[in-house]
Design an enzyme around this catalytic site. Sequence first.
Site, PDB file in Angstrom:
ATOM      1  N   ARG A  37      -6.427   7.209   9.041  1.00 46.46           N
ATOM      2  CA  ARG A  37      -6.899   8.254   9.968  1.00 46.46           C
ATOM      3  C   ARG A  37      -8.437   8.322   9.937  1.00 46.46           C
ATOM      4  NH1 ARG A  37      -2.307   7.731  10.991  1.00 46.46           N
ATOM      5  NH2 ARG A  37      -0.571   9.099  10.444  1.00 46.46           N
ATOM      6  N   GLU A 182      13.665  14.485   5.460  1.00 46.90           N
ATOM      7  CA  GLU A 182      13.081  13.823   6.631  1.00 46.90           C
ATOM      8  C   GLU A 182      13.516  12.367   6.736  1.00 46.90           C
ATOM      9  OE1 GLU A 182       8.798  13.358   6.668  1.00 46.90           O
ATOM     10  OE2 GLU A 182       8.785  12.772   8.778  1.00 46.90           O
ATOM     11  N   LYS A 224      13.853  17.676   8.932  1.00 42.95           N
ATOM     12  CA  LYS A 224      12.706  17.174   9.691  1.00 42.95           C
ATOM     13  C   LYS A 224      13.129  15.845  10.276  1.00 42.95           C
ATOM     14  CE  LYS A 224       7.825  15.953   9.402  1.00 42.95           C
ATOM     15  NZ  LYS A 224       6.519  16.389   8.888  1.00 42.95           N
ATOM     16  N   SER A 266       5.917  14.258  14.707  1.00 41.28           N
ATOM     17  CA  SER A 266       5.380  13.816  16.004  1.00 41.28           C
ATOM     18  C   SER A 266       5.412  12.295  16.145  1.00 41.28           C
ATOM     19  CB  SER A 266       3.983  14.378  16.262  1.00 41.28           C
ATOM     20  OG  SER A 266       3.046  13.989  15.290  1.00 41.28           O
ATOM     21  N   GLY A 267       5.357  11.563  15.032  1.00 38.50           N
ATOM     22  CA  GLY A 267       5.642  10.128  15.070  1.00 38.50           C
ATOM     23  C   GLY A 267       4.802   9.257  15.989  1.00 38.50           C
ATOM     24  N   GLY A 268       3.606   9.730  16.339  1.00 38.12           N
ATOM     25  CA  GLY A 268       2.759   8.926  17.213  1.00 38.12           C
ATOM     26  C   GLY A 268       2.874   9.283  18.689  1.00 38.12           C
ATOM     27  N   ARG A 297      -0.055  14.209  13.062  1.00 39.40           N
ATOM     28  CA  ARG A 297      -1.000  13.735  14.074  1.00 39.40           C
ATOM     29  C   ARG A 297      -1.116  14.653  15.288  1.00 39.40           C
ATOM     30  NH1 ARG A 297       1.614   7.894  13.915  1.00 39.40           N
ATOM     31  NH2 ARG A 297       3.197   9.182  12.910  1.00 39.40           N
TER      32      ARG A 297
HETATM   33  P1  13P Z   1       3.414  12.915  12.228  1.00 37.54           P
HETATM   34  O1  13P Z   1       3.661  14.211  12.969  1.00 37.54           O
HETATM   35  O2  13P Z   1       2.019  12.406  12.363  1.00 37.54           O
HETATM   36  O3  13P Z   1       4.472  11.897  12.497  1.00 37.54           O
HETATM   37  O4  13P Z   1       3.512  13.270  10.672  1.00 37.54           O
HETATM   38  C1  13P Z   1       4.542  14.074  10.228  1.00 37.54           C
HETATM   39  C2  13P Z   1       4.948  13.695   8.874  1.00 37.54           C
HETATM   40  O5  13P Z   1       4.866  14.478   7.966  1.00 37.54           O
HETATM   41  C3  13P Z   1       5.493  12.351   8.658  1.00 37.54           C
HETATM   42  O6  13P Z   1       6.064  12.293   7.373  1.00 37.54           O
END
Ligand code: 13P
Length: 346
Positions: A37, A182, A224, A266-268, A297
């Site tokens: 990042r 998650e 998650k 959010s995953g990108g 992100r």
């Molecule tokens: P993102 O929302 O950037 O995908 O990150 C969330 C997260 O904690 C991934 O483990």
Amino acid sequence: MATVTETQSLEEIAKALVAPGKGILAADESDGTIKKRFDSIGVESTEENRRSYRELLFTTEGAEEFISGVILFDETIRQSSADGTPFAELLASRGVIPGIKVDKGAKPLAGAEGETVTEGLDGLRERLAEYYELGARFTKWRAVISIGEGGLPSDYCIWTNAHALARFAALSQEAGLVPIVEPEVLMDGGHSIETSYRVTDRMLQALYTELFDQRVIREGSLLKTNMVVSGYDASEQADVDTVADMTIRCLENTCPAAVPGVVFLSGGMSDEDATARLNAMNQRGPHPWELSFSYGRALQAPALKAWGADTSKVEDAQKAFYRRAKFNGAARSGSYAPEWETAEVA
Ligand code: 13P
């Protein structure tokens, strides 16, 4: 000041994390991820840069109206603000619940080319006890599932990760910490939204089987997960309504109603997509569970860009973070409007 989390049960903490209008900030980037990042804005990933960037996020005035909890990384939970207040204490004094990422990352899965299993169970009981002492009241463990050629993910990968997630969750609850489980089905690839649906469905069925077998209290946990979406490289991209409908259908088929909330990663996805899709899902409510966010992100990207490790830009960065927090807070009740993106909404 007494902290909000001192005497709360697992169920109360889980519910507080998905309180109306609020969601979670994922600020638990590992050393490798935060470096990526920072590389993207040309900033060196030193301990002090990481500390001051996180301080900027945690001290954003008013963000606590939309942020119920923050997931920290091991280094961060041991750090303090410039005035010497430990970050966990600073967050708790604002009514924000401190959490901690406890997995040690996804490592190659033996005998399964291209697949991973998340490690970190050895010594976890002791680490959890320490994190509780440091002020954490919830935990996170991320499994990574890739969609690929030849029918990937394998059942082997899905079930091995589900088993580890459940072992993590059971240990967390034993330590008085709410586990966020998650299993992230990656959005990378050329797959259709139907494939994303099938894989997410398989993963969540396995996860809840393992959580049940390992006696995890669903009321004291959160899920998650990824939204069900078209792969980033797919020629046909599903629209916001299709994403909302298919994600909800997948969760209705897999996630027990006793689970207080689902917090999406959010995953990108773009910031706007992450907000608009969550908003569309909540417009279709009420659902058996709260549908909320645990974005990394999608909450941080504009703030990171505005900051650039320039102390004179802290206020701009905080404004950018506040704005995304506010928009996602509105998406919790389906009251966000895409027009806000181009308006001067502070
Ligand atoms: P993102 O929302 O950037 O995908 O990150 C969330 C997260 O904690 C991934 O483990």
